[in-house]
Design an enzyme around this catalytic site. Structure first.
Site, PDB file in Angstrom:
ATOM      1  N   ASN A 158       0.866  -1.178   0.000  1.00 49.56           N
ATOM      2  CA  ASN A 158       0.000   0.000   0.000  1.00 49.56           C
ATOM      3  C   ASN A 158       0.909   1.236   0.000  1.00 49.56           C
ATOM      4  O   ASN A 158       1.496   1.588   1.018  1.00 49.56           O
ATOM      5  CB  ASN A 158      -0.887  -0.013   1.252  1.00 49.56           C
ATOM      6  CG  ASN A 158      -1.898   1.125   1.247  1.00 49.56           C
ATOM      7  OD1 ASN A 158      -1.883   1.989   0.359  1.00 49.56           O
ATOM      8  ND2 ASN A 158      -2.770   1.126   2.232  1.00 49.56           N
ATOM      9  N   ARG A 173      -2.479  -2.103  -3.464  1.00 48.24           N
ATOM     10  CA  ARG A 173      -3.772  -1.463  -3.208  1.00 48.24           C
ATOM     11  C   ARG A 173      -3.844  -0.167  -4.017  1.00 48.24           C
ATOM     12  O   ARG A 173      -2.896   0.633  -4.002  1.00 48.24           O
ATOM     13  CB  ARG A 173      -3.900  -1.135  -1.726  1.00 48.24           C
ATOM     14  CG  ARG A 173      -5.178  -0.406  -1.430  1.00 48.24           C
ATOM     15  CD  ARG A 173      -5.108   0.356  -0.139  1.00 48.24           C
ATOM     16  NE  ARG A 173      -6.344   1.075   0.059  1.00 48.24           N
ATOM     17  CZ  ARG A 173      -6.441   2.222   0.697  1.00 48.24           C
ATOM     18  NH1 ARG A 173      -5.358   2.785   1.196  1.00 48.24           N
ATOM     19  NH2 ARG A 173      -7.595   2.805   0.839  1.00 48.24           N
ATOM     20  N   HIS A 213     -13.188   1.449   0.385  1.00 43.89           N
ATOM     21  CA  HIS A 213     -13.056   0.313   1.312  1.00 43.89           C
ATOM     22  C   HIS A 213     -13.613  -0.984   0.727  1.00 43.89           C
ATOM     23  O   HIS A 213     -13.992  -1.905   1.465  1.00 43.89           O
ATOM     24  CB  HIS A 213     -13.792   0.564   2.648  1.00 43.89           C
ATOM     25  CG  HIS A 213     -13.330   1.757   3.418  1.00 43.89           C
ATOM     26  ND1 HIS A 213     -14.216   2.648   3.999  1.00 43.89           N
ATOM     27  CD2 HIS A 213     -12.106   2.213   3.710  1.00 43.89           C
ATOM     28  CE1 HIS A 213     -13.542   3.594   4.624  1.00 43.89           C
ATOM     29  NE2 HIS A 213     -12.256   3.354   4.458  1.00 43.89           N
ATOM     30  N   GLY A 247     -13.635   2.818  10.726  1.00 47.10           N
ATOM     31  CA  GLY A 247     -12.275   3.118  11.155  1.00 47.10           C
ATOM     32  C   GLY A 247     -12.172   4.622  11.225  1.00 47.10           C
ATOM     33  O   GLY A 247     -13.187   5.307  11.363  1.00 47.10           O
ATOM     34  N   ARG A 262     -13.783  13.603   9.150  1.00 47.37           N
ATOM     35  CA  ARG A 262     -14.604  14.007   7.995  1.00 47.37           C
ATOM     36  C   ARG A 262     -16.054  14.235   8.414  1.00 47.37           C
ATOM     37  O   ARG A 262     -16.579  13.522   9.271  1.00 47.37           O
ATOM     38  CB  ARG A 262     -14.575  12.931   6.903  1.00 47.37           C
ATOM     39  CG  ARG A 262     -13.222  12.742   6.253  1.00 47.37           C
ATOM     40  CD  ARG A 262     -13.357  11.868   5.008  1.00 47.37           C
ATOM     41  NE  ARG A 262     -12.062  11.508   4.466  1.00 47.37           N
ATOM     42  CZ  ARG A 262     -11.579  10.270   4.442  1.00 47.37           C
ATOM     43  NH1 ARG A 262     -12.275   9.248   4.924  1.00 47.37           N
ATOM     44  NH2 ARG A 262     -10.391  10.036   3.923  1.00 47.37           N
ATOM     45  N   ASP A 282     -10.112  10.419  17.684  1.00 46.60           N
ATOM     46  CA  ASP A 282      -9.979   9.011  18.044  1.00 46.60           C
ATOM     47  C   ASP A 282     -11.135   8.559  18.946  1.00 46.60           C
ATOM     48  O   ASP A 282     -11.417   9.197  19.958  1.00 46.60           O
ATOM     49  CB  ASP A 282      -8.630   8.818  18.761  1.00 46.60           C
ATOM     50  CG  ASP A 282      -8.274   7.356  18.893  1.00 46.60           C
ATOM     51  OD1 ASP A 282      -9.043   6.589  19.511  1.00 46.60           O
ATOM     52  OD2 ASP A 282      -7.219   6.960  18.358  1.00 46.60           O
ATOM     53  N   SER A 283     -11.749   7.438  18.583  1.00 46.22           N
ATOM     54  CA  SER A 283     -12.929   6.989  19.333  1.00 46.22           C
ATOM     55  C   SER A 283     -12.602   6.655  20.792  1.00 46.22           C
ATOM     56  O   SER A 283     -13.470   6.749  21.657  1.00 46.22           O
ATOM     57  CB  SER A 283     -13.577   5.787  18.657  1.00 46.22           C
ATOM     58  OG  SER A 283     -12.763   4.658  18.795  1.00 46.22           O
ATOM     59  N   ARG A 284     -11.330   6.290  21.070  1.00 50.16           N
ATOM     60  CA  ARG A 284     -10.958   5.998  22.462  1.00 50.16           C
ATOM     61  C   ARG A 284     -10.999   7.265  23.302  1.00 50.16           C
ATOM     62  O   ARG A 284     -11.513   7.273  24.426  1.00 50.16           O
ATOM     63  CB  ARG A 284      -9.551   5.386  22.524  1.00 50.16           C
ATOM     64  CG  ARG A 284      -9.513   3.956  22.044  1.00 50.16           C
ATOM     65  CD  ARG A 284      -8.136   3.520  21.704  1.00 50.16           C
ATOM     66  NE  ARG A 284      -7.699   4.142  20.456  1.00 50.16           N
ATOM     67  CZ  ARG A 284      -6.722   3.691  19.692  1.00 50.16           C
ATOM     68  NH1 ARG A 284      -6.042   2.639  20.072  1.00 50.16           N
ATOM     69  NH2 ARG A 284      -6.396   4.290  18.569  1.00 50.16           N
ATOM     70  N   GLU A 328      -7.285  -6.560   4.750  1.00 51.30           N
ATOM     71  CA  GLU A 328      -7.134  -6.160   3.353  1.00 51.30           C
ATOM     72  C   GLU A 328      -5.909  -6.819   2.708  1.00 51.30           C
ATOM     73  O   GLU A 328      -5.925  -7.129   1.519  1.00 51.30           O
ATOM     74  CB  GLU A 328      -7.100  -4.632   3.249  1.00 51.30           C
ATOM     75  CG  GLU A 328      -8.475  -4.053   3.586  1.00 51.30           C
ATOM     76  CD  GLU A 328      -8.536  -2.543   3.661  1.00 51.30           C
ATOM     77  OE1 GLU A 328      -8.822  -1.927   2.643  1.00 51.30           O
ATOM     78  OE2 GLU A 328      -8.305  -1.997   4.750  1.00 51.30           O
TER      79      GLU A 328
HETATM   80  P1  AMP Z   1      -8.618   2.170  11.227  1.00 52.93           P
HETATM   81  O1  AMP Z   1      -8.755   3.391  10.363  1.00 52.93           O
HETATM   82  O2  AMP Z   1      -9.474   1.018  10.789  1.00 52.93           O
HETATM   83  O3  AMP Z   1      -7.186   1.772  11.483  1.00 52.93           O
HETATM   84  O4  AMP Z   1      -9.206   2.588  12.654  1.00 52.93           O
HETATM   85  C1  AMP Z   1      -8.544   3.542  13.446  1.00 52.93           C
HETATM   86  C2  AMP Z   1      -9.472   4.028  14.530  1.00 52.93           C
HETATM   87  O5  AMP Z   1      -9.986   2.921  15.287  1.00 52.93           O
HETATM   88  C3  AMP Z   1      -8.760   4.897  15.563  1.00 52.93           C
HETATM   89  O6  AMP Z   1      -8.698   6.229  15.159  1.00 52.93           O
HETATM   90  C4  AMP Z   1      -9.646   4.712  16.782  1.00 52.93           C
HETATM   91  O7  AMP Z   1     -10.679   5.675  16.700  1.00 52.93           O
HETATM   92  C5  AMP Z   1     -10.255   3.343  16.615  1.00 52.93           C
HETATM   93  N1  AMP Z   1      -9.704   2.338  17.553  1.00 52.93           N
HETATM   94  C6  AMP Z   1      -8.572   1.632  17.420  1.00 52.93           C
HETATM   95  N2  AMP Z   1      -8.388   0.815  18.485  1.00 52.93           N
HETATM   96  C7  AMP Z   1      -9.442   1.014  19.305  1.00 52.93           C
HETATM   97  C8  AMP Z   1      -9.836   0.473  20.583  1.00 52.93           C
HETATM   98  N3  AMP Z   1      -9.118  -0.459  21.206  1.00 52.93           N
HETATM   99  N4  AMP Z   1     -10.988   0.927  21.115  1.00 52.93           N
HETATM  100  C9  AMP Z   1     -11.731   1.861  20.492  1.00 52.93           C
HETATM  101  N5  AMP Z   1     -11.407   2.398  19.299  1.00 52.93           N
HETATM  102  C10 AMP Z   1     -10.281   1.989  18.707  1.00 52.93           C
END
Ligand code: AMP
Length: 391
Positions: free
Chosen positions: A7, A88, A177, A205, A236, A278-280, A378
């Site tokens: 990628n 990719r 995706h 994600g 976004r 970030d969701s965390r 992927e």
């Molecule tokens: P991705 O783009 O698929 O790599 O997802 C990245 C996003 O997943 C990060 O910005 C987080 O918001 C979320 N993420 C990753 N690990 C965790 C976790 N253990 N708990 C909650 N959210 C997570």
């Protein structure tokens, strides 16, 4: 057989070498900040991780660095052991209906789509050319994010804009995706033991999109001409009234590219919460009682539920909802909130199963619509396509 999934971004090169058909990862890593004196190279193998900071002038140098490392660390003894490479590629437009061999003609076709993915396709081609030069006799293919969605019917992919925008400038929904949507929906159909299953995939994600999949084919997806359309994401906005452009431009003097930058990089979780993409972090802030963090998540889950409702109608029923990607695989709170909003469809989450990690059915026994978490992969999907097309 050793197959590499690649990628290439504008300043990065991510790779994974897999033993196929066993789908076993031999090594993986990334070169970042290509074009800089302080680029980084990290590679993982045999449970070890090696990191290095060094100047990496361009993608060609990055590929050389990678191959040198494979030999130096005895991961392979000669480059000829790599029997296939899958790259990719974000945008295949209407030119590519399937993954395709990287002939010179196809590389030029990918370049001809640069206008549709100006940040991605040119970078992919730089990476592809570097690999073609290093491994001129090895079978190499492009795997597009868009091909899985090429089965959408016209009424689902066309915008209600002047028709010439489509015929003259290729303006339509392409989605994204696709490799992930296909990988997890195929797996869900397998778990359901139903080829003609009706599935909604939530790829959540940092970038996030939904798709409606029937008989193994995508019939609609939430991302559009670009990844900006659809649900709100980490940074976004997802769908907004396009008239916002006029108002913000008038009030702030910002031009189109600046407003697009705000919508791509400063909106979503980050824009609404003012705290993080970030969701965390969002979950932590909600715990502390931060109203805007809660609002950021609520706006997103509300919009996801809107899509699920509309895809339910489009599919004419539903067998399963599948969660995947960083948030979909890890954020039990987000999954809970979404399923809560769509329970009228007959989905019932098992709170204990929802806490599990990895691939699981997380709905209650007897739930009319099943809910799965299926980790996306992927790289494996790309390597599988290399095998399929090489035959
Ligand atoms: P991705 O783009 O698929 O790599 O997802 C990245 C996003 O997943 C990060 O910005 C987080 O918001 C979320 N993420 C990753 N690990 C965790 C976790 N253990 N708990 C909650 N959210 C997570």
């Amino acid at each position: 057989m050793k197959i590499m999934a690649v990628n290439a971004g504008s300043s990065s090169l991510k790779f994974q070498l897999l033993e196929m058909p066993e789908e076993k990862v031999i090594t993986s890593g990334i070169v970042e900040r290509i074009g800089n004196d302080n680029a980084t190279f990290s590679i993982k193998f045999n449970g070890e991780k090696i990191e290095q900071e060094l100047p990496v002038l361009n993608h060609k140098v990055a590929v050389e660095l990678l191959f040198d490392a494979l030999i130096k660390h005895n991961i392979i003894s000669k480059l000829e052991e790599i029997e296939g490479v899958g790259h990719r590629v974000v945008q295949g437009g209407e030119l590519f209906k399937d993954s395709s061999e990287l002939t010179e003609e196809n590389i030029l076709k990918i370049e001809s789509l640069n206008d549709l993915a100006p940040l991605h396709n040119p970078a992919h081609v730089v990476g592809i050319r570097a690999f073609k030069e290093a491994l001129p006799n090895v079978f190499q293919i492009a795997v597009f994010d868009t091909t899985f969605h090429q089965t959408m019917p016209e009424e689902n992919f066309l915008y209600a804009t002047p028709y010439e925008w489509y015929t003259d400038y290729a303006v339509r929904k392409y989605g994204a995706h696709g490799t992930s949507h296909k990988f997890v929906s195929d797996r869900a159909a397998e778990l359901l033991n139903k080829k003609d299953a009706k599935i909604i995939v939530c790829h959540l994600g940092n970038g996030a999109s939904l798709s409606a999949v029937k008989n193994g084919k995508s019939i609609d997806t939430s991302m559009g001409l670009t990844p900006l359309e659809g649900i709100p994401m980490g940074t976004r906005s997802g769908n907004i009234d396009p008239a916002v452009f006029g108002l913000i431009s008038e009030k702030t003097g910002k031009g189109i590219s600046e407003i697009l930058n705000d919508l791509n990089k400063k909106s979503g979780y980050l824009g609404v919460s003012g705290v993080s993409h970030d969701s965390r972090d969002i979950a932590n802030e909600i715990e502390k009682g931060n109203h805007r963090a809660k609002l950021a998540l609520d706006i997103q889950t509300k919009r996801i539920a809107d899509y699920i409702g509309s895809y339910y109608v489009l599919l004419g029923g539903l067998d399963a909802i599948v969660f995947t990607a960083g948030i979909g695989e890890n954020a039990a709170n987000v999954r809970h909130d979404i399923i809560e909003r769509v329970k009228v469809l007959g989905t019932e989450l098992d709170p204990e199963l929802n806490q599990l990690r990895g691939e699981n059915e997380i709905s209650k026994k007897g739930s009319k619509v099943k809910v799965f978490v299926i980790p996306t992969n992927e790289e494996v999907a790309i390597a599988r396509d290399v095998l399929r097309l090489q035959k």
